[in-house]
Design a protein around this motif. Structure first.
Motif, PDB file in Angstrom:
ATOM      1  N   VAL A 168      89.970  34.415  20.803  1.00 22.83           N
ATOM      2  CA  VAL A 168      88.607  34.556  21.828  1.00 22.83           C
ATOM      3  C   VAL A 168      88.977  35.373  22.818  1.00 22.83           C
ATOM      4  O   VAL A 168      88.396  36.266  23.115  1.00 22.83           O
TER       5      VAL A 168
ATOM      6  N   TRP B  32      92.262  33.387  12.384  1.00 24.95           N
ATOM      7  CA  TRP B  32      91.052  32.722  11.792  1.00 24.95           C
ATOM      8  C   TRP B  32      91.170  31.906  10.508  1.00 24.95           C
ATOM      9  O   TRP B  32      90.767  30.864  10.563  1.00 24.95           O
TER      10      TRP B  32
ATOM     11  N   THR C 168      83.007  32.980  24.492  1.00 22.98           N
ATOM     12  CA  THR C 168      82.713  32.791  22.911  1.00 22.98           C
ATOM     13  C   THR C 168      81.674  33.844  22.541  1.00 22.98           C
ATOM     14  O   THR C 168      81.616  33.900  21.352  1.00 22.98           O
TER      15      THR C 168
ATOM     16  N   ASP D  22      82.129  30.517  13.223  1.00 26.63           N
ATOM     17  CA  ASP D  22      83.512  30.319  13.985  1.00 26.63           C
ATOM     18  C   ASP D  22      83.342  30.034  15.335  1.00 26.63           C
ATOM     19  O   ASP D  22      83.908  29.482  15.983  1.00 26.63           O
ATOM     20  N   ARG D  23      81.995  30.466  16.216  1.00 20.85           N
ATOM     21  CA  ARG D  23      81.642  30.064  17.522  1.00 20.85           C
ATOM     22  C   ARG D  23      81.381  28.472  17.487  1.00 20.85           C
ATOM     23  O   ARG D  23      81.906  27.932  18.314  1.00 20.85           O
TER      24      ARG D  23
ATOM     25  N   ILE E 242      82.527  36.384  19.735  1.00 24.40           N
ATOM     26  CA  ILE E 242      82.800  36.022  18.428  1.00 24.40           C
ATOM     27  C   ILE E 242      81.753  36.415  17.602  1.00 24.40           C
ATOM     28  O   ILE E 242      80.485  35.716  17.885  1.00 24.40           O
TER      29      ILE E 242
ATOM     30  N   CYS F  76      92.444  29.193  19.250  1.00 26.40           N
ATOM     31  CA  CYS F  76      91.084  29.353  19.685  1.00 26.40           C
ATOM     32  C   CYS F  76      91.243  30.270  20.783  1.00 26.40           C
ATOM     33  O   CYS F  76      90.679  31.358  21.239  1.00 26.40           O
TER      34      CYS F  76
ATOM     35  N   ALA G  39      89.907  38.927  21.592  1.00 29.54           N
ATOM     36  CA  ALA G  39      88.614  39.660  21.251  1.00 29.54           C
ATOM     37  C   ALA G  39      88.113  40.194  22.273  1.00 29.54           C
ATOM     38  O   ALA G  39      87.423  41.342  22.457  1.00 29.54           O
TER      39      ALA G  39
END
Length: 354
Positions: A311, A334, A189, A197-198, A192, A307, A314
Motif C-alpha cells: 500500500v 500481492w 488504501t 485486494d482492498r 489499490i 500490506c 503504491a
C-alpha cells in the motif's frame, strides 16, 4: 482523512554537481566519482574522494571504500532529534562490532548539517556523510537455505546487541512504517486499484488489530532496526553469511518479534516461496526464543507487513512516479499475500517448523 492532507515525502532533487559542492564545502573532501544509489524517500549518493587531499580537522584519513552522501527529505529533516538518534544507534552498533554505516563529522565537528537546497517554503534538508560499507546486496542473489538462516540469526543477534542501547527520540517515535501503524493504512488504501485486494487489506488490518495490537502489552519491547529487507542486508563473499546492515531510517522502539516478522516477510518475497521462510525462523531461534503468543502472530504479522509495503509503495509511487524502487515489493508481494492469507494457520506453522 482527506487525500490531500496526507504527508508526502519527496526525494530531494539534487544534481551531481551540487552534491559534489556540498561534500567539498561541508566536509572538505574532493569528490572523484559519484553515482546514485536506491532510496525510498531520501537521496543517496555513493562517492569516492581523493585520499591525500582533504581539509577537515575532525577526520584522520579519507575512507578508501568511499562514502554515502545522504540527503534526507525535507519533511523528516524537521525532526533533528530523530537524526541524532539514528546516528547514535549506528555508532553504538559499530562499537559492538556490527558492520554498518557510521556518520562522519563535517568540518564544523557535527555529524549532520541542515541546508537550504532551494525547495522553498522554508524547507531545509539534513545532510550526512556515512562511511560506505562494501558488500553484495542480498537483493542481487538467490539466497541459499544457509543464507536465509543467517538472516534470522543476524536479526536476533542485532536486537540482542541493541538491548544495551537506549535513545529517547527513537523510543517516542511514531511513523507510518511502524507495524504499530497498520490501522493507519486505511487512509491510503484508495491507491489499490483492485477492489478485491482492498477488501483483503481491510481484513488483514482487522485481524492484526485483534490478534496483535489488542495484546501489545504481552510482547517484549526494545530497540530494533525496523527494516531488515533484501535491499538493506550485505552478504559476505561466500554468499552464506550476512556481513553487515545499512539504512537505519526506520529504527525504532517496538516489539522485538516485529524484527523477525519484517525480515521473514522480505525473505519470503525475495525467494518467492512461503515455505522457505522456515529457515529464517530457525536461524532466529538459534539465538533467541519466542513465546507461544509471538509464534501465533507470525503469519498475520507477515501479512500485515506485506500490506504495509504494498500500500505505501503504491502511494509513494503515485506521488513520485519516477522512483520505481518504492514498488519493488509489488512484483511478488500481492501473489504471496493472497496465497498466505487463505492458508490454515496451523498448516503454516507446521510448514515453518514451529
Amino acid at each position: 482523512m482527506d487525500q490531500a492532507t496526507l504527508e508526502v515525502r519527496n526525494r530531494p532533487n539534487v544534481n551531481d554537481k551540487a552534491a559534489i559542492e556540498l561534500v567539498n564545502i561541508l566536509y572538505g573532501f574532493k569528490v572523484i566519482s559519484i553515482r546514485e544509489l536506491n532510496g525510498y524517500d531520501d537521496k543517496n549518493l555513493r562517492i569516492k574522494c581523493l585520499e591525500e587531499d582533504f581539509d577537515n580537522p575532525h577526520v584522520e584519513s579519507v575512507e578508501k571504500d568511499g562514502y554515502v552522501l545522504k540527503i534526507m527529505n525535507s519533511l523528516d529533516s524537521k525532526n533533528i532529534s530523530l537524526v541524532e538518534g539514528q546516528n547514535a544507534m549506528m555508532l553504538y552498533l559499530h562499537q559492538q562490532s556490527v558492520s554498518c554505516p557510521i556518520p562522519v563529522m563535517n568540518s564544523k565537528g557535527s555529524y549532520y548539517s541542515l541546508e537550504d537546497l532551494g525547495e522553498g517554503k522554508n524547507n531545509k534538508n539534513v545532510i550526512r556523510l556515512l562511511v560506505y560499507r562494501p558488500g553484495e546486496i542480498l537483493y542481487n542473489l538467490e539466497p541459499s537455505d544457509a543464507l536465509l538462516r543467517d538472516v534470522g540469526r543476524f536479526s536476533a543477534d542485532l536486537d540482542e546487541k541493541l538491548k544495551g542501547f537506549s535513545n529517547s527520540s527513537l523510543k517516542s517515535r511514531d511513523f507510518i512504517w511502524m507495524l504499530f501503524s497498520i490501522p493507519k493504512l486505511r487512509d491510503y488504501t484508495y491507491v489499490i486499484k483492485d477492489h478485491r485486494d482492498r477488501i483483503l487489506v481491510e481484513k488483514v488490518i482487522v485481524r492484526f488489530e485483534t490478534s496483535v495490537l489488542d495484546n501489545i502489552d504481552h510482547f517484549e519491547m526494545g530497540m530494533i532496526h525496523g527494516d531488515i529487507n533484501e535491499q538493506n542486508l550485505l552478504v559476505d563473499s561466500d554468499h552464506q553469511t550476512i556481513s553487515g546492515i545499512i539504512d537505519f531510517g526506520d529504527s525504532q522502539y517496538s516489539c522485538l518479534i516485529f524484527e523477525l516478522i519484517i525480515a521473514l516477510c522480505y525473505m519470503i518475497i525475495q525467494v518467492k516461496d512461503i515455505e522457505r521462510g522456515r529457515h529464517v525462523i530457525h536461524g532466529y531461534l538459534s539465538v533467541k526464543k519466542i513465546t507461544e503468543l509471538e509464534r501465533k502472530i507470525l503469519k498475520i504479522g507477515v501479512c500485515a507487513r506485506l500490506c504495509q509495503s504494498l500500500v505505501m509503495g503504491a502511494y509513494s509511487h503515485l506521488n513520485n512516479p519516477k522512483n520505481d524502487y518504492v514498488i519493488v515489493t509489488a512484483a511478488n508481494g500481492w501473489k504471496i499475500l493472497r496465497e498466505l492469507w487463505i492458508m490454515d494457520e496451523e498448516a503454516v506453522f507446521k510448514m515453518w517448523g514451529i
